[in-house]
Design a protein around this motif. Structure first.
Motif, PDB file in Angstrom:
ATOM      1  N   PHE A   9       0.864  -1.182   0.000  1.00  0.00           N
ATOM      2  CA  PHE A   9       0.000   0.000   0.000  1.00  0.00           C
ATOM      3  C   PHE A   9       0.901   1.234   0.000  1.00  0.00           C
ATOM      4  O   PHE A   9       1.513   1.575   1.009  1.00  0.00           O
ATOM      5  N   VAL A  10       1.009   1.907  -1.147  1.00  0.00           N
ATOM      6  CA  VAL A  10       1.832   3.112  -1.266  1.00  0.00           C
ATOM      7  C   VAL A  10       0.989   4.323  -0.864  1.00  0.00           C
ATOM      8  O   VAL A  10      -0.101   4.539  -1.398  1.00  0.00           O
ATOM      9  N   VAL A  11       1.511   5.111   0.079  1.00  0.00           N
ATOM     10  CA  VAL A  11       0.798   6.289   0.573  1.00  0.00           C
ATOM     11  C   VAL A  11       1.747   7.480   0.520  1.00  0.00           C
ATOM     12  O   VAL A  11       2.857   7.416   1.071  1.00  0.00           O
ATOM     13  N   GLY A  12       1.335   8.560  -0.144  1.00  0.00           N
ATOM     14  CA  GLY A  12       2.214   9.722  -0.178  1.00  0.00           C
ATOM     15  C   GLY A  12       1.765  10.799  -1.133  1.00  0.00           C
ATOM     16  O   GLY A  12       0.687  10.737  -1.718  1.00  0.00           O
ATOM     17  N   GLY A  13       2.664  11.773  -1.270  1.00  0.00           N
ATOM     18  CA  GLY A  13       2.321  12.926  -2.080  1.00  0.00           C
ATOM     19  C   GLY A  13       3.374  13.339  -3.075  1.00  0.00           C
ATOM     20  O   GLY A  13       3.258  14.397  -3.695  1.00  0.00           O
ATOM     21  N   THR A  14       4.427  12.517  -3.253  1.00  0.00           N
ATOM     22  CA  THR A  14       5.469  12.853  -4.229  1.00  0.00           C
ATOM     23  C   THR A  14       5.119  12.198  -5.561  1.00  0.00           C
ATOM     24  O   THR A  14       5.367  11.006  -5.772  1.00  0.00           O
ATOM     25  N   GLY A  15       4.552  12.995  -6.454  1.00  0.00           N
ATOM     26  CA  GLY A  15       3.992  12.464  -7.694  1.00  0.00           C
ATOM     27  C   GLY A  15       4.974  11.690  -8.538  1.00  0.00           C
ATOM     28  O   GLY A  15       4.661  10.608  -9.040  1.00  0.00           O
ATOM     29  N   LEU A  16       6.196  12.212  -8.714  1.00  0.00           N
ATOM     30  CA  LEU A  16       7.175  11.530  -9.554  1.00  0.00           C
ATOM     31  C   LEU A  16       7.535  10.172  -8.974  1.00  0.00           C
ATOM     32  O   LEU A  16       7.650   9.184  -9.707  1.00  0.00           O
TER      33      LEU A  16
END
Length: 329
Positions: free
Chosen positions: A107-114
């Motif tokens: 489950f990937v959670v975050g805000g770094t789009g690249l």
């Protein structure tokens, strides 16, 4: 046998759950509930949470929450050690495989789009091509004319990438200019040309909310970080000898507070700049995410109604990953 293991064993693409959105939108609270519900382990998709000792300013999940739900890609570098999107992609892919092998859902959670996009769509990074003389030329230009002038150079050849980068992110600005210098093709065009085939069977959910409310939450979060000891955290990093010029120390919260601590500006000015910079950062995050057509958006403006949002997201996941009851805790 869980669905995540069986999908790999039968030759299907491994499943990957993704939750993204701008800073302060409420990803952490929902991610912990979803992780328990779907038997997940969480992979941080945040470019700043990789650094040890940078906890408050990066809004890391509390240690006790990490004990309840295993988290990966947190505290894996010292602040003076380099870390790139290619590094993230390689390490996160290994995490995904390991999590699947243990019968859980990554489950990937975050805000770094690249970072998230490069992982989900297996971007091919051309790290080898470089021109050190060109890089030094750009650094000297920034010293003479200022960081805004350097960003203006990038705006002239690659306005899309320029809109996604902070004016103080000199390393990435120079790299984007270098890509155009070496290839004649902008970094945004390189990314657009990447194949959109994913090695994963993914479910990608994005959180959004009313812009004014998001900005109020950002300002409240900064106030809480200050109460929790952000100033002391930054002072501790400076005392350990970490330079303000490091990529990690250019992160939101660290750059502004360090400037106040070293006498460049009053603390209240630094806090005001931090709030303004974080609002602008959230806007850039949303701009990046909006071009990702694969995201299923959930409006969480009514942020107090956590259960309703949880049920909405759960419905999206079970629709994307049918017959996955064995993944539920």
């Amino acid at each position: 046998m869980s669905a995540s293991v069986s999908s790999t064993a039968t030759g299907r693409k491994p499943r990957l759950l993704v939750l993204l959105g701008p800073t302060a939108v409420g990803k952490t609270a929902l991610s912990l509930l979803l992780a328990r519900q779907f038997n997940c382990e969480i992979i941080s998709g945040d470019s700043m949470q990789v650094y040890r000792g940078m906890d408050i300013g990066t809004a890391k999940v509390l240690p006790e929450e990490q004990q309840r739900i295993p988290h990966h890609m947190i505290d894996i570098r010292n602040p003076d050690e380099p870390f790139s999107a290619a590094d993230f992609q390689s390490m996160a892919k290994a995490c995904i495989q390991d999590i699947h092998e243990r019968g859980k859902l990554p489950f990937v959670v975050g805000g770094t789009g690249l970072y998230i996009e490069s992982l989900c769509f297996d971007y091919q990074f051309s790290e080898g091509a470089s021109d050190e003389a060109f890089r030094e030329e750009q650094r000297l230009f920034a010293l003479e004319h200022g960081p805004e002038a350097l960003l203006d150079k990038l705006r002239a050849v690659d306005p899309i990438t320029a809109s996604r980068l902070h004016v103080n992110d000199q390393r990435r600005i120079v790299r984007a200019l270098e890509v155009y210098h070496l290839s004649g093709i902008s970094m945004s065009e390189h990314q657009h040309r990447q194949k959109k085939d994913s090695p994963y069977e993914y479910c990608m959910v994005g959180l959004t909310m009313d812009r004014d409310l998001l900005y109020k939450r950002i300002e409240a979060r900064v106030d809480i970080m200050l109460q929790d000891g952000l100033v002391e955290e930054v002072q501790g990093l400076l005392d350990q000898g970490y330079s303000r010029d490091l990529v990690s120390m250019q992160g939101l919260g660290y750059k502004e507070i360090a400037a106040a601590l070293t006498g460049e500006m009053p603390m209240d000015t630094a806090v005001s700049l931090l709030k303004q910079g974080t609002r602008r950062f959230a806007k850039r995050q949303l701009s990046w995410f909006r071009h990702m057509k694969e995201i299923e958006w959930v409006d969480v403006t009514e942020h107090a109604n956590l259960l309703a949002h949880l049920n909405t997201i759960s419905g999206i996941i079970t629709r994307k990953f049918p017959n996955d009851e064995s993944n539920r805790g």
